[in-house]
Motif scaffolding. Sequence first.
Motif, PDB file in Angstrom:
ATOM      1  N   LEU A 107      18.104 -37.890   9.743  1.00 11.30           N
ATOM      2  CA  LEU A 107      17.008 -37.501  11.033  1.00 11.30           C
ATOM      3  C   LEU A 107      16.375 -36.204  11.282  1.00 11.30           C
ATOM      4  CD1 LEU A 107      16.246 -38.729  13.601  1.00 11.30           C
ATOM      5  CD2 LEU A 107      18.019 -38.485  14.460  1.00 11.30           C
ATOM      6  N   PHE A 108      15.157 -36.145  11.001  1.00 11.37           N
ATOM      7  CA  PHE A 108      14.177 -35.033  11.209  1.00 11.37           C
ATOM      8  C   PHE A 108      14.010 -35.176  12.654  1.00 11.37           C
ATOM      9  CE2 PHE A 108      11.859 -31.780  10.799  1.00 11.37           C
ATOM     10  CZ  PHE A 108      10.493 -32.259   9.800  1.00 11.37           C
ATOM     11  N   TRP A 109      14.506 -34.152  13.082  1.00  8.39           N
ATOM     12  CA  TRP A 109      14.487 -33.958  14.796  1.00  8.39           C
ATOM     13  C   TRP A 109      13.188 -33.299  15.655  1.00  8.39           C
ATOM     14  CZ3 TRP A 109      15.545 -37.480  17.893  1.00  8.39           C
ATOM     15  CH2 TRP A 109      16.151 -37.043  18.854  1.00  8.39           C
ATOM     16  N   SER A 110      11.980 -33.851  14.966  1.00  9.13           N
ATOM     17  CA  SER A 110      11.197 -32.526  15.571  1.00  9.13           C
ATOM     18  C   SER A 110      10.771 -32.902  16.762  1.00  9.13           C
ATOM     19  CB  SER A 110      10.492 -32.432  14.460  1.00  9.13           C
ATOM     20  OG  SER A 110       8.763 -32.258  15.070  1.00  9.13           O
ATOM     21  N   THR A 111       9.719 -31.032  17.034  1.00 10.52           N
ATOM     22  CA  THR A 111       9.212 -31.452  18.615  1.00 10.52           C
ATOM     23  C   THR A 111       8.205 -31.331  17.817  1.00 10.52           C
ATOM     24  OG1 THR A 111       9.438 -28.825  18.268  1.00 10.52           O
ATOM     25  CG2 THR A 111      10.474 -30.332  19.657  1.00 10.52           C
ATOM     26  N   GLN A 112       7.554 -31.063  17.030  1.00  9.68           N
ATOM     27  CA  GLN A 112       5.759 -30.609  16.054  1.00  9.68           C
ATOM     28  C   GLN A 112       5.453 -32.261  15.567  1.00  9.68           C
ATOM     29  OE1 GLN A 112       4.409 -27.632  16.591  1.00  9.68           O
ATOM     30  NE2 GLN A 112       6.419 -27.295  17.351  1.00  9.68           N
ATOM     31  N   ALA A 113       4.077 -32.270  15.417  1.00 14.18           N
ATOM     32  CA  ALA A 113       3.462 -33.848  14.698  1.00 14.18           C
ATOM     33  C   ALA A 113       3.665 -34.913  16.248  1.00 14.18           C
ATOM     34  CB  ALA A 113       3.526 -34.094  13.790  1.00 14.18           C
ATOM     35  N   VAL A 121      18.332 -32.761  10.102  1.00 13.54           N
ATOM     36  CA  VAL A 121      17.315 -30.992  10.181  1.00 13.54           C
ATOM     37  C   VAL A 121      16.440 -31.067  11.290  1.00 13.54           C
ATOM     38  CG1 VAL A 121      14.826 -30.479   9.093  1.00 13.54           C
ATOM     39  CG2 VAL A 121      16.857 -31.543   7.279  1.00 13.54           C
ATOM     40  N   LEU A 122      15.653 -30.064  11.411  1.00 12.10           N
ATOM     41  CA  LEU A 122      15.226 -29.917  13.102  1.00 12.10           C
ATOM     42  C   LEU A 122      13.919 -29.382  12.714  1.00 12.10           C
ATOM     43  CD1 LEU A 122      18.259 -27.823  14.753  1.00 12.10           C
ATOM     44  CD2 LEU A 122      17.104 -30.156  15.621  1.00 12.10           C
TER      45      LEU A 122
END
Lengths: 281, 277, 420
Positions: free
Chosen positions: C28-34, C81-82
């Motif tokens: 799980l790629f937990w992101s605030t980008q894109a 991954v953050l």
Amino acid sequence: MSARYLPYVLILPVTLFLCLFFLYPFVLVAQQAFSTGNGFTLDNFRNVMSHWKFPISLKNTLYLAAAVVPFQLALALLMATMVSKMKRGRDLVLYIWTIPLGISDLAAGIIWLAIFEQSGFLNSMMSGLGLIDKPLNLLTYQNPGLVFLAIALAEIWRATAIMLVILVAGIGLIPKEYYEAAEVFGASPWKRFTRITLPLLRPSLSTALILRVILAFEVFAVVQALGGTLFPVLMGETYNYQFELLNGGAAAAIALIILGISIAFTLLILRALRVPKGATI
Amino acid sequence: MTTAATNPPDARRAGRFVYATAVILLCAWVIVPLYFLLINTLSSPEAVNSFPKSFVPEFDLESLTFFANFAGMLNALKNSILVAGLTMVMSIAIGAPAGYALSRFDFPGKSTFRLLILLTRAFPLPLLALPLAVMFIRTGLDDTIFGLALVHTTLAVPFAVLITFSLFSGIPIELEEAAWTLGCTRLTAFTKVVLPLILPGITASAIFAFVISWNEVFAAAVLTIENRTLTAFLLQNLDTSPLHLKFAGGFILVVPALIFIFAVRKYLFAMWGIANR
Amino acid sequence: MSLFTKLSGAASGVALLLSASVAQAEVLFWSTQAKPVEEAQAMRDNVLAGAGDVDYQPNDGGPWLTRLNAELQAGTGTIGVLGALHGDFSAMDPADLVDLDGLGMSASGTFNSLAKLGTDSMQYIPWMQASYIMAANKQALPYLPEGADIDALTYDQLIAWAGNVMEATGEAKFGFPAGPKGLKHRFFQGYLYPSFTDGVVRTFASDDAVTAWEKMRELWAVTNPASTNFSFLQEQLLNGDAWIVFDHTSRLAQAFNERPDDFVAFPAPAGPTGRGFMPVLAGVAIPRTAPDMDAAKALVQYMLKPETQIATLRTTNFFPVVDVELPDDLPPAVKAAGDAVAKMSGSADANPGLLPAGLGDKGGEFSQLYTETFERIVLGGQDIRMVLDEHKPRLQAIMDASGAPCWAPDAASDGPCPVE
């Protein structure tokens, strides 16, 4: 089942449910409001209330609620009465009038921004009608009154249906004979409304008003969409403390202040719209 | 005894005209902003950014096709519907009995109970999401439809309790008492006599429960990952998206709720005219 | 067994029945980008296509942070991954992030040391970078003041330019991201203050700072007053509400990609003490509660590969942090932004400001103070000296509480950075 215990049995599921999924997290969060890491303190409240934005956001929230809710109540009552008199087309009109209920406040913000922005639909209409030659810049810090008006309009559009649905459900139970009898005795429509509809609608009115008021103090998404940074409201400040400043104690403190205001107004409304004891209807 | 003065026919016709205009104006007031949303949804990106805006949509399906190919939409849609449906069922199942109890019985703690139910809506859910998420992760409810439905039910239950309460209050106890004397048990009196009259209240509660659950975004974003609802999946990304996709996405999010309300609309008025005694 | 445990057991049973099957070995790629929908789609389809089983989930800041904290508190989680900005990571406790030494580094020593968050090892790996530039509608170019070089403007020339446009069109056409999601605090910290005061914290309340805010007032007088609603100036460029704008490269991208022949990009202006600018740095990190540490580390390494960096550039308009050979067929927005950034950082009077470092969870308060200074001085019209003097002790308190030493362009300090 003994009649004495029946009410408690009936309210047990709700109570258990809310204790588990509301009261438990609430207590954990509310505790944060009373501590800054070293035991019990009211510092969070002091800090939050002495910030220069607090009186502004408090004033904004209250003024917005005061401008919007009474108007919505009157409008919802009007719409509910109108729809209950309808014969044909009632279903369709009622459906149209409850459509805004299905629209989230974020979506409502997007829609009304598209209307009010400089290249938006309002300006397009006005320039199409020849009223203006250049698009007007409405949502600016130089026009705080207009910004307030725009937000109020968007909120009225979005949230009147909340009260409408509750009132319509309640109005259906007022027996027709009362109106017929009143007509026979020469009562005008206004008198029929104030003497029959309003009193019999009291429980629904009280519910609709309280729920709407509580939600009005939590207004946020529409304000942010239309007012940007110009119109701080209490809920916006709460989220700011929680997610930008990472200050959970202050966020909890403001949330408790909002809760306190909601309690005060709820008690007021409950008192004003009390159904007297002993009256079965 | 004077007979009721009848209005002269002209005044009556004028009254009807005003009435009809008011209805049409109010309908337009609701529909026109949505029509603008539709225009922008069906316009090309250039048209969305242009001024003046046209008032007729171009029927350009580019924005909508983007979402048709957006990976994960159907799954998220299914999840949203499941969560909203569960929320409806649960909130009415536990809310209606409490509404009945509030209206029929006078028990100590009743007004406090009613007050507390109302006030659960006065505290913002995003602040409560952290302890709830920790609790869910620890008990295995994390990332499940059922778990999220529990949280949404918490939001919807006050509506269910209070709406059913205000409707039960409108049904005189004499109706039930009559049923009892005629041989019904408390339960059958309830199901056969009271429940049909309450249908508008149940419908109103169902509408609120569905709509609240459908539009809720924060808890859904925190508590569901693999099983994201459509709102958590899409709405968070819309406000940073290009304008034409913002409108198309907003439109897509709005439509299912509108369909649901359309499907249940006539129950809001179920026993109209038959509630005579 | 207590009732609670029985109930939660039953609930879990029902929950398992009702949950969809969870894919195994998926990171799980937990992101605030894109976050924009087309960027998220491109991340999934193009950038992460070769990374194996990855679930890319972009979120708003609030849910991103809440979910992360919930997993950290509960001790187990699903986030592998953050992905977030430097500011988000520096607000975290470094102990919550897995040490990532040996997984790769960026080409910039500055970024690498920022990524250590004050510890001895890398807490996040620099992932991609961007900056703020200016952009203009070509219609505005005729109104440039005499002798002004668009690639080397001063603030005075910018103000004059915007003033000329306002006179000619009758409307203020300068756009500034003063909206709620705008990143205006980075403008004040990295552009305004370095250009006028050659500092950020030390010089917060200096006389040069007064000059800086006076200039800001002059600029605001020719700014579109609806800027308090603007968070993505590409919208205003495209619909014509603004002709000259300042914003983040990725928030201008759509304008350049849709109508590349209508707009130009150029460096931010210079003040008396140089041409201040600040990079925006995004990184990837692994929380200590990640379920599959090896898969997470593999994903982190994948993000640093040159092909991935170029694909990320195409998708998000954020530039690579490793040395890569940029291909020729990049989108117009990338070319325009890249040129502007290169000119800006290569200019003779470049005065780069670093991202604030060492502020910990006070980072939000720090940025908020600059924003409030803007709101009171420029929007509220309050006396500049009074506001700066009132905010000075608050800034000092933040620096003392976090213990953060000064960073460029301020001179280094022992201990917390003093506000002079």
